[in-house]
Design a protein around this motif. Structure first.
Motif, short mmCIF file in Angstrom:
data_model
loop_
_atom_site.label_atom_id
_atom_site.label_comp_id
_atom_site.label_asym_id
_atom_site.label_seq_id
_atom_site.Cartn_x
_atom_site.Cartn_y
_atom_site.Cartn_z
N LEU A 7 -6.45 6.88 4.68
CA LEU A 7 -7.10 6.71 3.57
C LEU A 7 -8.71 6.93 3.54
N ALA A 8 -9.21 6.59 4.38
CA ALA A 8 -10.75 6.94 4.74
C ALA A 8 -10.95 8.45 4.52
N ALA A 9 -10.08 9.21 5.15
CA ALA A 9 -10.22 10.48 5.35
C ALA A 9 -10.06 11.38 3.97
N LEU A 10 -9.13 10.77 3.12
CA LEU A 10 -8.80 11.27 1.80
C LEU A 10 -9.71 11.03 0.79
N ALA A 11 -10.55 9.71 0.97
CA ALA A 11 -11.67 9.52 -0.02
C ALA A 11 -13.00 10.24 0.59
N GLU A 12 -13.07 10.67 1.74
CA GLU A 12 -14.12 11.38 2.11
C GLU A 12 -14.11 12.79 1.79
N ILE B 280 0.95 -0.98 -0.05
CA ILE B 280 -0.04 0.01 0.03
C ILE B 280 0.76 1.21 0.03
N THR B 281 2.20 1.08 0.42
CA THR B 281 2.79 2.20 0.52
C THR B 281 3.27 3.12 -0.73
N PRO B 282 3.52 2.54 -1.61
CA PRO B 282 3.55 3.32 -2.89
C PRO B 282 2.24 3.70 -3.51
N MET B 283 1.29 2.93 -3.26
CA MET B 283 0.18 3.34 -3.65
C MET B 283 -0.56 4.62 -3.00
N TRP B 284 -0.21 4.65 -1.83
CA TRP B 284 -0.67 5.65 -0.81
C TRP B 284 0.21 6.94 -1.50
N ALA B 285 1.46 6.93 -1.63
CA ALA B 285 2.11 7.96 -2.12
C ALA B 285 1.76 8.43 -3.59
N MET B 286 1.16 7.55 -4.53
CA MET B 286 0.66 7.89 -5.75
C MET B 286 -0.68 8.68 -5.71
N LEU B 287 -1.36 8.19 -4.64
CA LEU B 287 -2.77 8.48 -4.51
C LEU B 287 -2.60 10.10 -4.07
N ARG B 288 -1.82 10.44 -3.36
CA ARG B 288 -1.86 11.59 -2.58
C ARG B 288 -1.37 12.63 -3.80
N ASP B 289 -0.29 12.17 -4.57
CA ASP B 289 0.44 13.31 -5.48
C ASP B 289 -0.65 13.18 -6.57
N GLU B 290 -1.24 12.10 -6.89
CA GLU B 290 -2.18 12.32 -8.06
C GLU B 290 -3.52 13.36 -7.70
N LEU B 291 -4.00 13.31 -6.58
CA LEU B 291 -5.04 14.03 -5.78
C LEU B 291 -4.57 15.63 -5.93
N ALA B 292 -3.13 15.87 -5.49
CA ALA B 292 -2.61 17.18 -5.45
C ALA B 292 -2.71 17.83 -6.87
N ARG B 293 -2.45 17.01 -7.84
CA ARG B 293 -2.47 17.59 -9.01
C ARG B 293 -3.74 17.59 -9.80
N ARG B 294 -4.79 16.55 -9.34
CA ARG B 294 -6.01 16.58 -9.88
C ARG B 294 -7.06 16.11 -8.73
N PRO B 295 -7.52 17.16 -8.28
CA PRO B 295 -8.56 16.88 -6.85
C PRO B 295 -9.66 15.95 -7.32
N GLU B 296 -10.08 16.13 -8.48
CA GLU B 296 -11.32 15.64 -8.89
C GLU B 296 -11.12 14.32 -9.63
N ALA B 297 -9.99 13.61 -9.47
CA ALA B 297 -9.57 12.40 -10.22
C ALA B 297 -10.59 11.34 -9.91
N ASP B 298 -10.91 10.41 -11.12
CA ASP B 298 -11.59 9.26 -10.87
C ASP B 298 -10.64 8.15 -10.56
N ARG C 208 -12.94 6.18 -4.70
CA ARG C 208 -13.45 5.03 -4.11
C ARG C 208 -12.49 3.86 -3.67
N HIS C 209 -12.57 3.65 -2.56
CA HIS C 209 -11.72 2.60 -1.96
C HIS C 209 -12.58 1.42 -1.10
N ALA C 210 -11.86 0.40 -1.29
CA ALA C 210 -12.57 -0.94 -0.55
C ALA C 210 -11.26 -1.51 0.02
N LEU C 211 -11.74 -2.27 1.24
CA LEU C 211 -10.73 -3.01 1.99
C LEU C 211 -11.22 -4.52 1.84
N VAL C 212 -10.18 -5.50 1.24
CA VAL C 212 -10.61 -6.98 1.35
C VAL C 212 -10.01 -7.54 2.52
#
Length: 242
Positions: free
Chosen positions: A67-72, A30-48, A78-82
């Protein structure tokens, strides 16, 4: 005395951007995904963005609260935990399956997938994605460790890689990278990403080479024979300086 370099290089989502990514991770992947997610949202806040993370239990989910706070804060996320072990009310219990993927990302085939996690998880997910019809070019994954060593060179199937400073000659196979040939001969060279992104293994060459990446090289570098050893192969005898 130890010298440590700072972080450098790019994540796949930066180097290979897409409009609608699907992030799949398990465990510490999850570590690189968390970093990529934050970076992407910083550039595109409305990203799908779809984010599906697999873990053993709720207590094993890294960055769960963040993650829950960022999704809110971002409706497009949209995130899901398996979870293998989960409360009775949790909707996604067990291990990630094709049915879960189709339900959580019904538009899977139109997305680019970024994957990271333990080797068994990545192997299983790659198999699922292939079976579901995801084109190979839409899957980007991180791997740990070095690739398997190439076959031993013989007198008839190799070129010579000459180190300019020492004059030492190293056998290099067709298709083998300069970096792999050096390390196989016991030479030490600075290298980090091993994907032609960070530029740590920059070197100067003379001879016929083929570059698989020129990401950090200028036009003048190319004219002067500069290459990235991790992403460059020999097409004949080559001299190298680093």
């Amino acid at each position: 005395e130890i010298r440590a370099d700072g972080p450098f290089g790019d994540f796949h989502l930066t180097a290979l951007p897409c409009e609608r990514p699907l992030l799949l991770s398990a465990g510490s992947g999850i570590t690189p995904m968390w970093a990529m997610l934050r970076d992407e949202l910083a550039r595109r806040p409305e990203a799908d963005i779809r984010f599906i993370h697999s873990a053993r239990s709720p207590e094993d989910v890294i960055f769960a609260g963040e993650l829950a706070a960022l999704a809110e804060a971002h409706p497009g996320v949209r995130h899901a935990l398996v979870l293998e072990q989960a409360p009775a009310a949790h909707p996604w219990v067990g291990r990630l399956s094709p049915d879960m993927l189709k339900e959580l990302a019904p538009d899977l085939l139109s997305r680019h997938v970024y994957l990271c996690g333990p080797a068994p998880y990545m192997t299983a997910v790659c198999t699922m994605l292939t079976a579901l019809g995801l084109p190979a070019g839409q899957l980007h994954q991180e791997s740990f460790g070095l690739p398997e060593a190439p076959p031993v060179a013989t007198d008839s199937n190799h070129f010579w890689l000459t180190l300019k400073k020492s004059g030492k000659k190293v056998k290099i196979l067709p298709g083998q990278t300069l970096l792999a040939a050096l390390e196989g001969a016991g030479e030490t060279m600075m290298a980090a990403c091993r994907a032609g992104v960070c530029g740590a293994c920059r070197c100067s060459t003379t001879g016929i080479i083929e570059r698989q990446s020129v990401m950090t090289l200028s036009a003048q570098d190319l004219e002067n024979g500069v290459a990235l050893a991790c992403s460059c192969t020999a097409k004949g005898d080559v001299s190298l300086d680093y």
